[in-house]
Design a protein around this motif. Structure first.
Motif, mmCIF file in Angstrom:
data_model
loop_
_atom_site.group_PDB
_atom_site.id
_atom_site.type_symbol
_atom_site.label_atom_id
_atom_site.label_comp_id
_atom_site.label_asym_id
_atom_site.label_seq_id
_atom_site.Cartn_x
_atom_site.Cartn_y
_atom_site.Cartn_z
ATOM 1 N N MET A 1 -14.953 1.020 -15.403
ATOM 2 C CA MET A 1 -15.783 1.981 -14.702
ATOM 3 C C MET A 1 -16.371 1.323 -13.449
ATOM 4 O O MET A 1 -16.868 0.203 -13.508
ATOM 5 C CB MET A 1 -16.892 2.465 -15.625
ATOM 6 N N ASP A 2 -16.315 2.039 -12.313
ATOM 7 C CA ASP A 2 -16.772 1.450 -11.053
ATOM 8 C C ASP A 2 -18.237 1.728 -10.760
ATOM 9 O O ASP A 2 -18.937 0.878 -10.188
ATOM 10 C CB ASP A 2 -15.921 1.991 -9.891
ATOM 11 N N ALA A 3 -18.726 2.926 -11.092
ATOM 12 C CA ALA A 3 -20.104 3.292 -10.764
ATOM 13 C C ALA A 3 -20.535 4.471 -11.625
ATOM 14 O O ALA A 3 -19.702 5.258 -12.083
ATOM 15 C CB ALA A 3 -20.231 3.648 -9.281
ATOM 16 N N VAL A 4 -21.859 4.569 -11.832
ATOM 17 C CA VAL A 4 -22.430 5.689 -12.572
ATOM 18 C C VAL A 4 -23.713 6.120 -11.871
ATOM 19 O O VAL A 4 -24.501 5.270 -11.439
ATOM 20 C CB VAL A 4 -22.796 5.306 -14.023
ATOM 21 N N ALA A 5 -23.917 7.417 -11.750
ATOM 22 C CA ALA A 5 -25.176 7.945 -11.235
ATOM 23 C C ALA A 5 -25.445 9.279 -11.913
ATOM 24 O O ALA A 5 -24.512 9.988 -12.300
ATOM 25 C CB ALA A 5 -25.132 8.126 -9.719
ATOM 26 N N VAL A 6 -26.718 9.619 -12.056
ATOM 27 C CA VAL A 6 -27.113 10.891 -12.661
ATOM 28 C C VAL A 6 -27.497 11.851 -11.550
ATOM 29 O O VAL A 6 -28.258 11.487 -10.642
ATOM 30 C CB VAL A 6 -28.295 10.681 -13.620
ATOM 31 N N ASN A 7 -26.985 13.072 -11.606
ATOM 32 C CA ASN A 7 -27.316 14.027 -10.539
ATOM 33 C C ASN A 7 -28.702 14.639 -10.758
ATOM 34 O O ASN A 7 -29.420 14.284 -11.695
ATOM 35 C CB ASN A 7 -26.229 15.090 -10.397
ATOM 36 N N GLU A 8 -29.092 15.584 -9.900
ATOM 37 C CA GLU A 8 -30.436 16.152 -9.942
ATOM 38 C C GLU A 8 -30.709 16.914 -11.238
ATOM 39 O O GLU A 8 -31.853 17.097 -11.632
ATOM 40 C CB GLU A 8 -30.658 17.091 -8.747
ATOM 41 N N GLU A 9 -29.661 17.354 -11.929
ATOM 42 C CA GLU A 9 -29.820 18.103 -13.164
ATOM 43 C C GLU A 9 -29.688 17.223 -14.399
ATOM 44 O O GLU A 9 -29.662 17.715 -15.524
ATOM 45 C CB GLU A 9 -28.795 19.240 -13.223
ATOM 46 N N GLY A 10 -29.589 15.904 -14.186
ATOM 47 C CA GLY A 10 -29.494 14.981 -15.302
ATOM 48 C C GLY A 10 -28.098 14.785 -15.851
ATOM 49 O O GLY A 10 -27.922 14.181 -16.911
ATOM 50 N N ILE A 11 -27.087 15.280 -15.147
ATOM 51 C CA ILE A 11 -25.697 15.120 -15.597
ATOM 52 C C ILE A 11 -25.132 13.822 -15.034
ATOM 53 O O ILE A 11 -25.162 13.604 -13.820
ATOM 54 C CB ILE A 11 -24.834 16.308 -15.142
ATOM 55 N N PRO A 12 -24.634 12.940 -15.882
ATOM 56 C CA PRO A 12 -24.090 11.677 -15.376
ATOM 57 C C PRO A 12 -22.734 11.867 -14.713
ATOM 58 O O PRO A 12 -21.898 12.637 -15.191
ATOM 59 C CB PRO A 12 -23.972 10.807 -16.634
ATOM 60 N N TYR A 13 -22.556 11.151 -13.610
ATOM 61 C CA TYR A 13 -21.276 11.116 -12.909
ATOM 62 C C TYR A 13 -20.686 9.723 -13.074
ATOM 63 O O TYR A 13 -21.296 8.732 -12.668
ATOM 64 C CB TYR A 13 -21.473 11.404 -11.415
ATOM 65 N N PHE A 14 -19.496 9.656 -13.657
ATOM 66 C CA PHE A 14 -18.805 8.391 -13.869
ATOM 67 C C PHE A 14 -17.648 8.294 -12.871
ATOM 68 O O PHE A 14 -16.785 9.176 -12.823
ATOM 69 C CB PHE A 14 -18.256 8.312 -15.294
ATOM 70 N N PHE A 15 -17.639 7.218 -12.088
ATOM 71 C CA PHE A 15 -16.609 7.008 -11.074
ATOM 72 C C PHE A 15 -15.638 5.922 -11.534
ATOM 73 O O PHE A 15 -16.043 4.836 -11.954
ATOM 74 C CB PHE A 15 -17.240 6.581 -9.747
#
Length: 391
Positions: free
Chosen positions: A1-15
């Motif tokens: 996995m290269d990166a992870v961030a949570v969006n404004e609604e709390g949904i994680p984005y896995f790159f």
């Protein structure tokens, strides 16, 4: 996995590479479908690091998602690139190097000040978002992170397919780590058959598909291909596959409720009914179409029974009442839900009505107070407070 961030609604984005996974399951999409400018400025091989800023004193940055590619940083708010970006990392985060491995936000009091932790090889940088001061630290007990993630006030370092939970101030890792990320953060059917199913399911961050309690008070919680069971008066959890206990269903369910010592299990446009027992017995003539059995079109999001003979079916932001004594069964009332945009699962159990959204549940006195309520009650953690996970 290269990166992870949570969006404004709390949904994680896995790159991973040039692909993006939104949430804990589902198909990957190309990253540039959601963040086109990443590919406009760079032929997107992968995102180096990402995080969502937490800094309420500066609304110009608070809740913005930052992505790092080589020596550039991109700032997005609600999926729109902020004017003037991309910029050099050194311009926005002075003292932070290029070609990062990972980054994660750390709001106070979890860190001493609102901060961002940056990772590059063995080097750890605590960046104070107010003063822009950089404090270099040494996290001796942690592996090198390829991505990092703050979720439910806990901090995770991913390295390959493994992850470790760490203290953001000291880097200390407590407990049995590393663990397999695909057991806890992604829904991977038939993966890791030798793993501890109870530990994985009780501590998983993937949302539940359905939850119910039978007439004896035994609780069943369904997620993907597995389910947890906790018997009334006994805190011991057991885990099994849906295929093994409910072989006609095979795998994932949309909603489950208990009525008259039977489990009504809804999958897509059909209802499967099992008589509760050891083993559960699939009734002849099922599955039946959902419309024929309960008078409602599928798919649905959640279903439950409380006292009486009314089944409550939740579909989007509407709750439908179905009279289980009627012949044929039909919707007797439908009411809008104002408190939540979506519901993943719900049940009546232990003197109240529990609504599960993502990794949290909310307690209401009854379905009626849930419908009438516009203020969201106190948030509780599913893994810790329903299933007793210690992390």
């Amino acid at each position: 996995m290269d990166a992870v961030a949570v969006n404004e609604e709390g949904i994680p984005y896995f790159f991973k590479g040039d692909h993006l996974f939104k949430g804990f399951h589902g198909k990957a999409e190309l990253s540039n479908e959601s963040f086109a400018e990443l590919d406009d400025h760079h032929h997107l091989g992968h995102v180096d690091a990402a995080f969502r800023m937490h800094y309420e004193d500066n609304l110009a940055d608070h809740d913005h998602m930052f992505f790092f590619l080589d020596h550039k940083v991109f700032s997005y708010y609600q999926h729109k690139l902020e004017e003037g970006y991309p910029k050099n990392i050194s311009e926005v985060f002075p003292g932070i190097p290029d070609h990062l491995d990972a980054a994660v936000e750390c709001p106070k009091p979890e860190c001493d000040e609102d901060s961002v932790i940056f990772f590059k090889g063995d080097d750890i940088y605590h960046y104070n978002v107010r003063t822009k001061a950089v404090d270099e630290k040494e996290f001796k007990s942690m592996p090198n992170c390829t991505s990092s993630f703050r979720f439910m006030e806990h901090y995770y370092c991913f390295h390959g397919h493994m992850f470790s939970k760490f203290d953001p101030k000291t880097g200390d890792v407590h407990g049995k780590y590393p663990k397999e990320a695909r057991d806890y953060f992604m829904r991977c059917s038939k993966f890791s058959n030798e793993s501890d199913h109870v530990e994985r399911e009780r501590c998983s961050r993937v949302h539940l598909d359905a939850i119910t309690a039978d007439d004896a008070g035994n609780m069943y919680a369904f997620r993907g291909h597995h389910f947890l069971r906790k018997d009334e008066g006994n805190d011991t959890l057991t885990a099994d596959t849906i295929e093994n206990a409910f072989k006609e269903l095979h795998s994932e369910v949309d909603a489950v409720f208990s009525y008259d010592n039977h489990l009504y299990m809804i999958k897509d446009e059909h209802v499967f009914v099992y008589k509760v027992g050891e083993p559960h017995t699939h009734l002849d003539g099922y599955p039946k179409p959902l419309k024929e059995e309960l008078g409602i079109e599928g798919p649905v999001d959640a279903a439950l029974m409380c006292e009486g003979d009314t089944a409550y079916i939740i579909k989007g932001q509407t709750m439908f009442d179905v009279d289980m004594k009627a012949t044929p069964r039909a919707v007797t009332q439908e009411r809008p839900i104002s408190a939540f945009k979506r519901v993943d699962a719900a049940m009546c159990h232990g003197g109240g009505f529990k609504v599960i959204v993502g990794n949290h549940f909310y307690h209401f006195d009854s379905p009626m107070t849930f419908i009438a309520g516009k203020v969201i009650p106190e948030q509780h953690k599913v893994s810790m407070e329903l299933f007793g996970c210690d992390h």
